[in-house]
Design a protein around this motif. Structure first.
Motif, PDB file in Angstrom:
ATOM      1  N   ALA A 153     -73.607 -23.116 -38.810  1.00  0.00           N
ATOM      2  CA  ALA A 153     -72.663 -21.993 -38.909  1.00  0.00           C
ATOM      3  C   ALA A 153     -73.392 -20.710 -39.283  1.00  0.00           C
ATOM      4  O   ALA A 153     -73.102 -19.634 -38.741  1.00  0.00           O
ATOM      5  N   TYR A 154     -74.354 -20.795 -40.211  1.00  0.00           N
ATOM      6  CA  TYR A 154     -75.128 -19.621 -40.587  1.00  0.00           C
ATOM      7  C   TYR A 154     -75.877 -19.043 -39.389  1.00  0.00           C
ATOM      8  O   TYR A 154     -75.989 -17.833 -39.233  1.00  0.00           O
ATOM      9  N   ARG A 155     -76.419 -19.903 -38.544  1.00  0.00           N
ATOM     10  CA  ARG A 155     -77.150 -19.410 -37.382  1.00  0.00           C
ATOM     11  C   ARG A 155     -76.224 -18.656 -36.435  1.00  0.00           C
ATOM     12  O   ARG A 155     -76.609 -17.657 -35.837  1.00  0.00           O
ATOM     13  N   LEU A 156     -74.992 -19.153 -36.291  1.00  0.00           N
ATOM     14  CA  LEU A 156     -74.029 -18.450 -35.459  1.00  0.00           C
ATOM     15  C   LEU A 156     -73.683 -17.084 -36.043  1.00  0.00           C
ATOM     16  O   LEU A 156     -73.551 -16.097 -35.316  1.00  0.00           O
ATOM     17  N   ARG A 184     -66.722 -11.889 -32.284  1.00  0.00           N
ATOM     18  CA  ARG A 184     -65.514 -12.588 -32.725  1.00  0.00           C
ATOM     19  C   ARG A 184     -65.560 -14.061 -32.333  1.00  0.00           C
ATOM     20  O   ARG A 184     -65.154 -14.933 -33.092  1.00  0.00           O
ATOM     21  N   ARG A 185     -66.060 -14.333 -31.114  1.00  0.00           N
ATOM     22  CA  ARG A 185     -66.150 -15.716 -30.664  1.00  0.00           C
ATOM     23  C   ARG A 185     -67.120 -16.511 -31.535  1.00  0.00           C
ATOM     24  O   ARG A 185     -66.834 -17.635 -31.962  1.00  0.00           O
ATOM     25  N   LEU A 186     -68.273 -15.915 -31.830  1.00  0.00           N
ATOM     26  CA  LEU A 186     -69.264 -16.603 -32.648  1.00  0.00           C
ATOM     27  C   LEU A 186     -68.749 -16.805 -34.066  1.00  0.00           C
ATOM     28  O   LEU A 186     -68.981 -17.855 -34.681  1.00  0.00           O
ATOM     29  N   LYS A 187     -68.049 -15.813 -34.583  1.00  0.00           N
ATOM     30  CA  LYS A 187     -67.512 -15.947 -35.936  1.00  0.00           C
ATOM     31  C   LYS A 187     -66.475 -17.068 -35.998  1.00  0.00           C
ATOM     32  O   LYS A 187     -66.450 -17.857 -36.945  1.00  0.00           O
ATOM     33  N   ARG A 188     -65.654 -17.139 -34.972  1.00  0.00           N
ATOM     34  CA  ARG A 188     -64.642 -18.200 -34.932  1.00  0.00           C
ATOM     35  C   ARG A 188     -65.300 -19.568 -34.910  1.00  0.00           C
ATOM     36  O   ARG A 188     -64.889 -20.497 -35.604  1.00  0.00           O
ATOM     37  N   GLN A 189     -66.347 -19.705 -34.093  1.00  0.00           N
ATOM     38  CA  GLN A 189     -67.050 -20.985 -34.026  1.00  0.00           C
ATOM     39  C   GLN A 189     -67.720 -21.321 -35.357  1.00  0.00           C
ATOM     40  O   GLN A 189     -67.699 -22.465 -35.806  1.00  0.00           O
ATOM     41  N   ALA A 190     -68.310 -20.281 -35.990  1.00  0.00           N
ATOM     42  CA  ALA A 190     -68.996 -20.510 -37.262  1.00  0.00           C
ATOM     43  C   ALA A 190     -68.028 -21.014 -38.319  1.00  0.00           C
ATOM     44  O   ALA A 190     -68.300 -21.986 -39.030  1.00  0.00           O
ATOM     45  N   PHE A 191     -66.873 -20.382 -38.418  1.00  0.00           N
ATOM     46  CA  PHE A 191     -65.929 -20.795 -39.446  1.00  0.00           C
ATOM     47  C   PHE A 191     -65.250 -22.115 -39.093  1.00  0.00           C
ATOM     48  O   PHE A 191     -64.768 -22.815 -39.977  1.00  0.00           O
ATOM     49  N   ASP A 216     -69.082 -25.882 -26.752  1.00  0.00           N
ATOM     50  CA  ASP A 216     -68.422 -24.626 -27.123  1.00  0.00           C
ATOM     51  C   ASP A 216     -68.293 -24.481 -28.613  1.00  0.00           C
ATOM     52  O   ASP A 216     -68.368 -23.399 -29.154  1.00  0.00           O
ATOM     53  N   ASP A 217     -68.088 -25.606 -29.315  1.00  0.00           N
ATOM     54  CA  ASP A 217     -67.956 -25.530 -30.770  1.00  0.00           C
ATOM     55  C   ASP A 217     -69.280 -25.249 -31.434  1.00  0.00           C
ATOM     56  O   ASP A 217     -69.346 -24.601 -32.460  1.00  0.00           O
ATOM     57  N   GLY A 218     -70.340 -25.759 -30.866  1.00  0.00           N
ATOM     58  CA  GLY A 218     -71.623 -25.606 -31.510  1.00  0.00           C
ATOM     59  C   GLY A 218     -72.277 -24.290 -31.254  1.00  0.00           C
ATOM     60  O   GLY A 218     -73.156 -23.876 -31.970  1.00  0.00           O
ATOM     61  N   GLY A 219     -71.869 -23.587 -30.192  1.00  0.00           N
ATOM     62  CA  GLY A 219     -72.494 -22.318 -29.890  1.00  0.00           C
ATOM     63  C   GLY A 219     -73.941 -22.521 -29.515  1.00  0.00           C
ATOM     64  O   GLY A 219     -74.351 -23.552 -28.996  1.00  0.00           O
ATOM     65  N   ASP A 220     -74.752 -21.513 -29.735  1.00  0.00           N
ATOM     66  CA  ASP A 220     -76.156 -21.545 -29.390  1.00  0.00           C
ATOM     67  C   ASP A 220     -77.017 -21.538 -30.625  1.00  0.00           C
ATOM     68  O   ASP A 220     -78.120 -21.031 -30.646  1.00  0.00           O
ATOM     69  N   GLN A 277     -82.483 -18.404 -39.964  1.00  0.00           N
ATOM     70  CA  GLN A 277     -82.369 -17.244 -40.837  1.00  0.00           C
ATOM     71  C   GLN A 277     -81.233 -17.408 -41.820  1.00  0.00           C
ATOM     72  O   GLN A 277     -81.222 -16.782 -42.866  1.00  0.00           O
ATOM     73  N   GLY A 278     -80.288 -18.235 -41.453  1.00  0.00           N
ATOM     74  CA  GLY A 278     -79.072 -18.287 -42.249  1.00  0.00           C
ATOM     75  C   GLY A 278     -79.132 -19.184 -43.449  1.00  0.00           C
ATOM     76  O   GLY A 278     -78.160 -19.308 -44.170  1.00  0.00           O
ATOM     77  N   ASP A 279     -80.257 -19.849 -43.711  1.00  0.00           N
ATOM     78  CA  ASP A 279     -80.284 -20.788 -44.827  1.00  0.00           C
ATOM     79  C   ASP A 279     -79.964 -20.107 -46.139  1.00  0.00           C
ATOM     80  O   ASP A 279     -79.375 -20.672 -47.026  1.00  0.00           O
ATOM     81  N   ASP A 280     -80.403 -18.877 -46.275  1.00  0.00           N
ATOM     82  CA  ASP A 280     -80.099 -18.123 -47.486  1.00  0.00           C
ATOM     83  C   ASP A 280     -79.253 -16.914 -47.140  1.00  0.00           C
ATOM     84  O   ASP A 280     -79.362 -15.866 -47.749  1.00  0.00           O
ATOM     85  N   GLU A 281     -78.422 -17.076 -46.120  1.00  0.00           N
ATOM     86  CA  GLU A 281     -77.593 -15.980 -45.637  1.00  0.00           C
ATOM     87  C   GLU A 281     -76.682 -15.462 -46.739  1.00  0.00           C
ATOM     88  O   GLU A 281     -76.124 -16.222 -47.521  1.00  0.00           O
ATOM     89  N   ASP A 282     -76.514 -14.137 -46.762  1.00  0.00           N
ATOM     90  CA  ASP A 282     -75.610 -13.528 -47.734  1.00  0.00           C
ATOM     91  C   ASP A 282     -74.197 -13.546 -47.165  1.00  0.00           C
ATOM     92  O   ASP A 282     -73.858 -12.775 -46.287  1.00  0.00           O
ATOM     93  N   MET A 283     -73.380 -14.449 -47.662  1.00  0.00           N
ATOM     94  CA  MET A 283     -72.038 -14.607 -47.124  1.00  0.00           C
ATOM     95  C   MET A 283     -71.088 -13.529 -47.593  1.00  0.00           C
ATOM     96  O   MET A 283     -69.963 -13.449 -47.124  1.00  0.00           O
ATOM     97  N   SER A 284     -71.494 -12.673 -48.511  1.00  0.00           N
ATOM     98  CA  SER A 284     -70.581 -11.633 -48.992  1.00  0.00           C
ATOM     99  C   SER A 284     -70.276 -10.615 -47.912  1.00  0.00           C
ATOM    100  O   SER A 284     -69.310  -9.863 -48.011  1.00  0.00           O
TER     101      SER A 284
END
Length: 855
Positions: A455-458, A471-478, A582-586, A593-600
């Protein structure tokens, strides 16, 4: 000057031509509200201002004077962005520093923050003695309504009586305006009855003389004997209610979902009328499958309001954060109303991020900011500086001086007092640990790690994408975040995706076990090694490795190497057994990069949708968007709905789900999180320490809790456990549930409540214990939830229990994101919230040099 003026006219003409084309395309697009709206993507850079600079305040260097009635675009100057003045002739442009530093702007702030403010005699028909903060608050709100902004925020915390404060101020302003219209209250559906009761409870019942025209409101200013009469009120829930009869009421109360639905009908009608000129009527009827073109009811959008000069005098928008997103139909519905003044009621105006403020501010008739993009440029909310420790320092005045501009601007449109005024009993908070760890459930934690990383990668890719793709990537991530939450909560939450009679949870666990076996082989470890036998170093290596995996349902390429520290491991996307591509995205193509992604920086899954996540309205099928369904759906649909993938069973109806649940053995029911919730409830109740409210985002999770309680003892059967969620369609039934639970003598001891249905507007002071079953993305959501219990009327100390899985990465990620958002909101609100008799310290105005450095 003439040449410049001609250039402006030419530019505006080109812009209007382009705009008309965008409107035409948007209006003829059947997916106008179902996806990103091209028309809404237009950046509206015209910024009307209501405050003129003083004569002794010269314009900044490089700022020119322009004449005429055309609006001009703001541009960057050494002092900030230029804000044109709205007036008859649009005489000049004003830099933002001059706008916020003008004598008229400061005078306005002084008028609403004066600690010695004189409170005028309130309404004679008021039958309740206002608390001091309510009396002062209604006076400050009245002054906001009279101001050039045309209203503002009443941001008192939950429990300080915002409803009555706003009503008193609105009635006073309504009479000052001598309006022929009415006061419109827009609120959650569950709160319409409460607003009506507020009027009946707090105003005297005095008989009113009938007007010679029963469909035209009598002006109380012309008939002094009517000024002692209770404001007449009604709840509008019929689309065909006559407009003239509606105008006979002083206050009209409507649910946000009702308003939104009427607006969507109007937009659909407009699209239909646009089609008719280019196709025969018979063709249109055949294409749309309709027998005839009939008119639609427009109780709040009728042209009669203009003809009768009966505009809405005051709009009271309760829980205004529901319309924080300008890309939603609810925001557009509120914006489409014709009102003079707007009072925005929200205990959490910066509900999720600081950008949430713009959507609400833009509803003010005198809003001086044109777009979210301009809001971000003015106040730097899109810039997130880092402090030395690597954390967010969003509102630090030294690192981001534009935040000073935001604090100063908000001081002009906000009334907020501290909750300490209520002198409530103490509230304490504590964590309840979930026994979900690497010894008891290692495979589930490994799957959670992989899902969250994917999800972080998306989300990382979303930053580099255009709006629609984002928006599509965000939907898949969540959607992946939700699956991780389901793994952390209960195996039964993934029952909506049954394959071969088993929930998807076990498929994820098997995937994680398979990846562990692969890890052991790659590292040359003992083939008999298990998760539980890993030492700390080996476990750390495995976690880092599993985070790089494409996630359940995706496989690495056959060329994967044994180098566990390689950051450039080749990945490939292949169809898997667990979820579609489609759910997994690319996500597998990006670095981790997202392992320490700032989710705020991210909002929760529902913030991209209509933001009407109140599942109390789900029976109307109005308030569940695609995003919300994918990210937080409980997966209970109609019997005829199919998942749409080979080998997947049909979705369960609620009746089928409850039967399935009751047939499950204890081992399936009592997951670590369910066990923690049930044991906490039993501990409270066995000690005779009061009633308990249990809150979760998911109806299905609360269903499992209810079954678990019933299996723990007969005392939790029958009426002892109540539920409040979107499956209860009747407003009367909902009211009865809350009334019964709040009754100290009733049998109801435990209330299972979904956060969407019970998170706002409700008074649940019957409970003195609140159990929050999972971490929440939004700090505003948590504050609203606590405000249901810890509010005016609470006589006992309140304890909030946070159910938290320390080793679950999804729990860690959500808590971290919520904490960072809460810190930012606190930094903004702290200098603006104060007791009425305290002096107000106006946030300083940054210098032009500070803003230049910030740019």
């Amino acid at each position: 000057m003439a040449e410049r003026w001609e250039a402006i006219q030419r530019t505006n003409a080109e812009f209007l031509s382009w705009l008309e084309e965008k409107i035409r395309r948007a209006d003829n697009d059947p997916g106008f509200y179902e996806r990103a709206n091209p028309f809404r993507m237009i950046e509206r850079e015209f910024v009307p201002s209501r405050y003129l600079p003083s004569d002794d305040q010269p314009l900044a260097d490089g700022v020119t004077i322009s004449k005429g009635k055309q609006k001009v675009r703001p541009s960057a100057t050494p002092s900030g962005f230029v804000v044109p003045i709205r007036g008859e002739d649009m005489p000049e442009e004003v830099p933002v520093l001059q706008y916020l530093g003008s004598d008229s702007f400061i005078s306005h702030i002084n008028s609403i923050t004066d600690p010695n403010i004189e409170v005028s005699t309130v309404l004679p028909e008021l039958d309740t003695i206002l608390n001091d903060w309510q009396a002062t608050g209604q006076e400050r709100l009245l002054r906001l309504g009279r101001s050039a902004f045309g209203g503002g925020f009443l941001a008192d915390p939950m429990g300080l009586g915002k409803s009555l404060t706003a009503l008193v101020s609105a009635v006073r302003l309504h009479r000052e305006l001598r309006s022929k219209g009415f006061i419109l209250v827009v609120c959650r559906k569950s709160c319409t009855g409460q607003w009506y009761e507020e009027i009946q409870k707090h105003f005297k019942e005095v008989s009113r003389c009938e007007s010679p025209n029963p469909f035209r409101l009598i002006d109380p200013c012309d008939f002094p004997f009517l000024q002692d009469a209770r404001p007449s009120a009604m709840v509008l829930n019929r689309a065909d209610f006559p407009v003239r009869k509606l105008l006979s009421f002083d206050v009209v109360i409507v649910s946000a979902s009702f308003l939104r639905q009427r607006h969507l009908e109007i937009k659909a009608r407009e699209k239909l009328l646009n089609i008719v000129p280019i196709a025969s009527l018979s063709t249109v009827k055949e294409a749309l499958g309709i027998a005839d073109l009939t008119s639609i009811a427009m109780p709040l959008h009728s042209s009669l309001y203009e003809e009768l000069d009966a505009r809405i005098s005051v709009l009271i928008f309760d829980e205004s954060q529901d319309a924080k997103n300008p890309d939603t139909a609810l925001w557009a519905a509120v914006k489409s109303l014709n009102y003079r003044t707007a009072f925005l009621l929200s205990g959490t105006p910066a509900y999720n991020t600081l950008d949430d403020l713009y959507g609400q501010i833009s509803l003010l008739p005198g809003c001086p900011i044109s777009s979210l993009a301009h809001f971000r440029r003015l106040f730097g909310t899109d810039k997130v500086p880092r402090n030395e420790q690597g954390g967010d320092d969003v509102l630090n005045d030294q690192t981001n001086p534009r935040m000073l501009l935001l604090k100063r601007f908000m001081a002009a449109i906000l009334v907020a007092r501290p909750k300490e005024l209520l002198k409530l009993p103490a509230m304490s908070e504590t964590d309840i640990s979930v026994e979900l760890n690497w010894n008891s459930h290692p495979a589930a934690l490994a799957a959670i790690e992989a899902l969250v990383s994917q999800a972080y990668r998306l989300l990382s890719k979303m930053r580099r994408s255009n709006r629609i793709e984002g928006r599509r990537l965000k939907r898949q991530a969540f959607s992946l975040f939700w699956k991780a939450q389901a793994l952390s909560a209960s195996p039964l939450l993934s029952v909506r995706e049954i394959r071969g009679g088993r929930s998807q949870y076990w498929a994820y666990v098997e995937w994680a076990a398979d990846r562990f076996s692969h890890f052991v082989k790659m590292k040359g470890l003992d083939e008999n090694l298990t998760f539980e036998n890993l030492d700390q170093e080996q476990r750390g290596q495995f976690v880092r490795w599993i985070r790089r995996e494409p996630g359940p349902g995706r496989r690495r390429a056959a060329t994967v190497t044994d180098d566990m520290e390689d950051d450039d491991v080749e990945m490939t996307s292949q169809p898997g057994d667990l979820e579609s591509n489609d759910d997994g995205g690319d996500g597998g193509d990006d670095d981790d990069q997202g392992d320490d992604e700032d989710m705020s920086d991210y909002e929760d899954a529902s913030d991209d949708d209509e933001d009407m996540s109140d599942d109390e309205d789900m029976s109307d099928d109005e308030d569940m968007s695609d995003d919300e369904a994918s990210a937080s759906s409980d997966g209970i649909g109609d019997a005829g709905d199919a998942e749409g993938a080979e080998g997947v069973n049909k979705k369960m109806t609620r009746q089928e789900w409850l039967k399935y649940l009751n047939d499950q053995p204890d081992g399936e029911i009592f997951s670590p999180r369910i066990t923690a919730v049930v044991d906490t409830i039993k501990s409270i109740r066995d000690g005779g320490n009061g009633k308990v409210m249990v809150a979760s985002e998911y109806v299905k999770f609360l269903d499992i809790v209810r079954v678990g309680l019933a299996r723990k003892g007969d005392e939790y059967a029958g009426s002892a456990v109540s539920e409040f969620n979107g499956t209860i369609a009747s407003q009367e039934a909902r009211t009865d549930i809350i009334r019964d639970f709040n009754d100290p003598g009733s049998e109801s001891a435990v209330l299972l409540c979904t956060i969407a249905a019970g998170g706002t507007g409700l008074n649940i002071t019957g409970a003195c214990h609140l159990i929050v079953c999972e971490p929440l993305w939004s700090p505003g959501q948590l504050e609203q939830l606590k405000g249901r219990v810890w509010r005016l009327g609470q006589t006992k100390p309140v304890t909030v229990y946070h159910i938290f899985a320390e080793f679950s990465r999804i729990d860690q990620a959500i808590r971290s994101a919520g904490s960072q958002k809460a810190d930012g909101r606190k930094d903004l609100m702290e200098p603006l919230v104060r007791e009425d008799d305290k002096d107000f310290n106006l946030p300083r105005l940054p210098t032009a040099e500070e803003l230049d450095d910030d740019n």
